[in-house]
Every structure is written in C-alpha cells, then in structure tokens.
Design a protein around this motif. Structure first.
Motif, PDB file in Angstrom:
ATOM      1  N   LEU A  32      -8.760  52.918   2.763  1.00 33.47           N
ATOM      2  CA  LEU A  32      -8.241  53.702   1.645  1.00 33.47           C
ATOM      3  C   LEU A  32      -6.918  54.357   2.026  1.00 33.47           C
ATOM      4  CD1 LEU A  32     -11.380  55.510   0.206  1.00 33.47           C
ATOM      5  CD2 LEU A  32     -10.129  53.598  -0.772  1.00 33.47           C
ATOM      6  N   ALA A  33      -6.004  54.404   1.074  1.00 41.01           N
ATOM      7  CA  ALA A  33      -4.710  55.034   1.298  1.00 41.01           C
ATOM      8  C   ALA A  33      -4.321  55.835   0.061  1.00 41.01           C
ATOM      9  CB  ALA A  33      -3.644  53.983   1.591  1.00 41.01           C
ATOM     10  N   CYS A  34      -3.507  56.821   0.275  1.00 40.19           N
ATOM     11  CA  CYS A  34      -2.991  57.650  -0.807  1.00 40.19           C
ATOM     12  C   CYS A  34      -2.127  56.773  -1.719  1.00 40.19           C
ATOM     13  CB  CYS A  34      -2.169  58.791  -0.234  1.00 40.19           C
ATOM     14  SG  CYS A  34      -1.365  59.811  -1.482  1.00 40.19           S
ATOM     15  N   PRO A  35      -2.399  56.750  -3.013  1.00 45.03           N
ATOM     16  CA  PRO A  35      -1.594  55.929  -3.917  1.00 45.03           C
ATOM     17  C   PRO A  35      -0.153  56.438  -4.072  1.00 45.03           C
ATOM     18  CG  PRO A  35      -3.474  56.884  -5.089  1.00 45.03           C
ATOM     19  CD  PRO A  35      -3.529  57.357  -3.689  1.00 45.03           C
ATOM     20  N   ALA A  36       0.091  57.686  -3.756  1.00 51.13           N
ATOM     21  CA  ALA A  36       1.430  58.246  -3.918  1.00 51.13           C
ATOM     22  C   ALA A  36       2.346  57.910  -2.742  1.00 51.13           C
ATOM     23  CB  ALA A  36       1.344  59.755  -4.100  1.00 51.13           C
TER      24      ALA A  36
ATOM     25  N   CYS B 181      -4.975  63.535   1.541  1.00 50.53           N
ATOM     26  CA  CYS B 181      -3.908  62.738   2.134  1.00 50.53           C
ATOM     27  C   CYS B 181      -3.508  63.378   3.458  1.00 50.53           C
ATOM     28  CB  CYS B 181      -2.720  62.669   1.184  1.00 50.53           C
ATOM     29  SG  CYS B 181      -1.318  61.775   1.859  1.00 50.53           S
ATOM     30  N   THR B 182      -3.324  62.566   4.499  1.00 52.23           N
ATOM     31  CA  THR B 182      -2.988  63.083   5.815  1.00 52.23           C
ATOM     32  C   THR B 182      -1.499  63.318   5.997  1.00 52.23           C
ATOM     33  OG1 THR B 182      -2.916  60.837   6.703  1.00 52.23           O
ATOM     34  CG2 THR B 182      -5.009  62.025   6.898  1.00 52.23           C
ATOM     35  N   SER B 183      -0.676  62.944   5.041  1.00 53.09           N
ATOM     36  CA  SER B 183       0.764  63.164   5.136  1.00 53.09           C
ATOM     37  C   SER B 183       1.090  64.630   4.872  1.00 53.09           C
ATOM     38  CB  SER B 183       1.491  62.290   4.111  1.00 53.09           C
ATOM     39  OG  SER B 183       2.834  62.654   4.001  1.00 53.09           O
ATOM     40  N   GLY B 184       1.904  65.201   5.744  1.00 59.43           N
ATOM     41  CA  GLY B 184       2.295  66.594   5.558  1.00 59.43           C
ATOM     42  C   GLY B 184       3.182  66.795   4.341  1.00 59.43           C
ATOM     43  N   ALA B 185       3.966  65.783   3.999  1.00 54.31           N
ATOM     44  CA  ALA B 185       4.863  65.884   2.849  1.00 54.31           C
ATOM     45  C   ALA B 185       4.119  65.764   1.524  1.00 54.31           C
ATOM     46  CB  ALA B 185       5.940  64.807   2.934  1.00 54.31           C
ATOM     47  N   CYS B 186       3.098  64.947   1.486  1.00 55.25           N
ATOM     48  CA  CYS B 186       2.355  64.687   0.245  1.00 55.25           C
ATOM     49  C   CYS B 186       1.161  65.638   0.144  1.00 55.25           C
ATOM     50  CB  CYS B 186       1.904  63.227   0.211  1.00 55.25           C
ATOM     51  SG  CYS B 186       0.932  62.784  -1.236  1.00 55.25           S
TER      52      CYS B 186
ATOM     53  N   SER C 200      -0.247  56.940   2.815  1.00 56.69           N
ATOM     54  CA  SER C 200      -0.784  57.484   4.063  1.00 56.69           C
ATOM     55  C   SER C 200      -2.309  57.393   4.033  1.00 56.69           C
ATOM     56  CB  SER C 200      -0.368  58.941   4.235  1.00 56.69           C
ATOM     57  OG  SER C 200       1.017  59.039   4.386  1.00 56.69           O
ATOM     58  N   PRO C 201      -2.956  57.401   5.207  1.00 53.99           N
ATOM     59  CA  PRO C 201      -4.426  57.381   5.244  1.00 53.99           C
ATOM     60  C   PRO C 201      -5.016  58.627   4.590  1.00 53.99           C
ATOM     61  CG  PRO C 201      -3.501  56.957   7.416  1.00 53.99           C
ATOM     62  CD  PRO C 201      -2.364  57.364   6.537  1.00 53.99           C
ATOM     63  N   LEU C 202      -6.265  58.495   4.165  1.00 57.61           N
ATOM     64  CA  LEU C 202      -6.984  59.613   3.564  1.00 57.61           C
ATOM     65  C   LEU C 202      -8.051  60.115   4.525  1.00 57.61           C
ATOM     66  CD1 LEU C 202      -7.425  58.243  -0.051  1.00 57.61           C
ATOM     67  CD2 LEU C 202      -5.829  60.002   0.695  1.00 57.61           C
ATOM     68  N   ARG C 203      -8.359  61.403   4.443  1.00 54.28           N
ATOM     69  CA  ARG C 203      -9.373  62.036   5.282  1.00 54.28           C
ATOM     70  C   ARG C 203     -10.442  62.633   4.373  1.00 54.28           C
ATOM     71  NH1 ARG C 203      -6.223  65.808   7.439  1.00 54.28           N
ATOM     72  NH2 ARG C 203      -6.739  67.299   5.829  1.00 54.28           N
TER      73      ARG C 203
ATOM     74  N   LEU D  32      -8.839  57.670  -7.181  1.00 58.98           N
ATOM     75  CA  LEU D  32      -7.519  57.627  -6.556  1.00 58.98           C
ATOM     76  C   LEU D  32      -6.418  57.462  -7.589  1.00 58.98           C
ATOM     77  CD1 LEU D  32      -8.359  55.506  -3.405  1.00 58.98           C
ATOM     78  CD2 LEU D  32      -8.242  57.982  -3.645  1.00 58.98           C
ATOM     79  N   LEU D  33      -6.382  58.380  -8.518  1.00 58.70           N
ATOM     80  CA  LEU D  33      -5.339  58.434  -9.534  1.00 58.70           C
ATOM     81  C   LEU D  33      -4.478  59.657  -9.268  1.00 58.70           C
ATOM     82  CD1 LEU D  33      -7.562  57.711 -12.665  1.00 58.70           C
ATOM     83  CD2 LEU D  33      -6.074  56.105 -11.476  1.00 58.70           C
ATOM     84  N   VAL D  34      -3.182  59.463  -9.191  1.00 55.94           N
ATOM     85  CA  VAL D  34      -2.282  60.572  -8.904  1.00 55.94           C
ATOM     86  C   VAL D  34      -2.404  61.655  -9.970  1.00 55.94           C
ATOM     87  CG1 VAL D  34       0.136  61.218  -8.581  1.00 55.94           C
ATOM     88  CG2 VAL D  34      -0.714  59.073  -7.625  1.00 55.94           C
ATOM     89  N   ASP D  35      -2.663  61.259 -11.217  1.00 58.03           N
ATOM     90  CA  ASP D  35      -2.813  62.230 -12.310  1.00 58.03           C
ATOM     91  C   ASP D  35      -4.057  63.100 -12.125  1.00 58.03           C
ATOM     92  OD1 ASP D  35      -0.536  61.215 -13.434  1.00 58.03           O
ATOM     93  OD2 ASP D  35      -1.590  59.977 -14.901  1.00 58.03           O
ATOM     94  N   GLU D  36      -5.064  62.604 -11.404  1.00 60.87           N
ATOM     95  CA  GLU D  36      -6.306  63.341 -11.189  1.00 60.87           C
ATOM     96  C   GLU D  36      -6.254  64.184  -9.915  1.00 60.87           C
ATOM     97  OE1 GLU D  36      -9.311  63.411 -12.968  1.00 60.87           O
ATOM     98  OE2 GLU D  36      -8.305  62.319 -14.582  1.00 60.87           O
ATOM     99  N   ALA D  37      -5.271  63.950  -9.058  1.00 56.46           N
ATOM    100  CA  ALA D  37      -5.168  64.652  -7.783  1.00 56.46           C
ATOM    101  C   ALA D  37      -4.612  66.059  -8.002  1.00 56.46           C
ATOM    102  CB  ALA D  37      -4.265  63.885  -6.832  1.00 56.46           C
ATOM    103  N   ARG D  38      -4.902  66.914  -7.038  1.00 54.72           N
ATOM    104  CA  ARG D  38      -4.362  68.273  -7.101  1.00 54.72           C
ATOM    105  C   ARG D  38      -3.540  68.525  -5.839  1.00 54.72           C
ATOM    106  NH1 ARG D  38      -6.956  71.797  -3.757  1.00 54.72           N
ATOM    107  NH2 ARG D  38      -9.004  71.178  -3.042  1.00 54.72           N
TER     108      ARG D  38
END
Length: 57
Positions: free
Chosen positions: A11-15, A31-36, A18-21, A49-55
């Motif tokens: 699994l990876a962040c759709p945005a 998301c494990t990315s510091g920027a995202c 990056s890997p997910l935790r 895994l929808l960006v619209d559903e993420a917070r």
C-alpha cells in the motif's frame, strides 16, 4: 483493525506514493512522508485510500 502485513508492504499514499503505516490505537493508515502525512481511514477492515477522505495530521 486487521490488515495483513503483506498488504501494508504494497500500500502507498495516493497523494505522494510514500509507504503507509498502520496506527495501532486507531482505525487509520498514516503516510510516512514528512511533507504529506495524510491520514486515511479504515472502515470495516478496508482502507479508504481516497485523498478526499483523508485528513491532515
């Protein structure tokens, strides 16, 4: 939340791709990315895994 380890490995962040935790205390994947850092919900053991559903954290 019950997500198999092999699934978490692919699994990876759709945005940002990056890997997910998995968050053990909540039904969420982070998301494990510091920027995202988006946080995705898991409903009925299915990652949404929808960006619209993420917070934002």
């Amino acid at each position: 939340m019950k997500i198999d380890d092999w699934l978490l490995e692919i699994l990876a962040c759709p945005a940002c791709r990056s890997p997910l935790r998995a968050e053990p205390d909540a039904d969420e994947l982070t998301c494990t990315s510091g920027a995202c850092g988006l946080v995705y919900p898991v409903r009925d053991d299915i990652p949404v895994l929808l960006v619209d559903e993420a917070r934002k954290p």
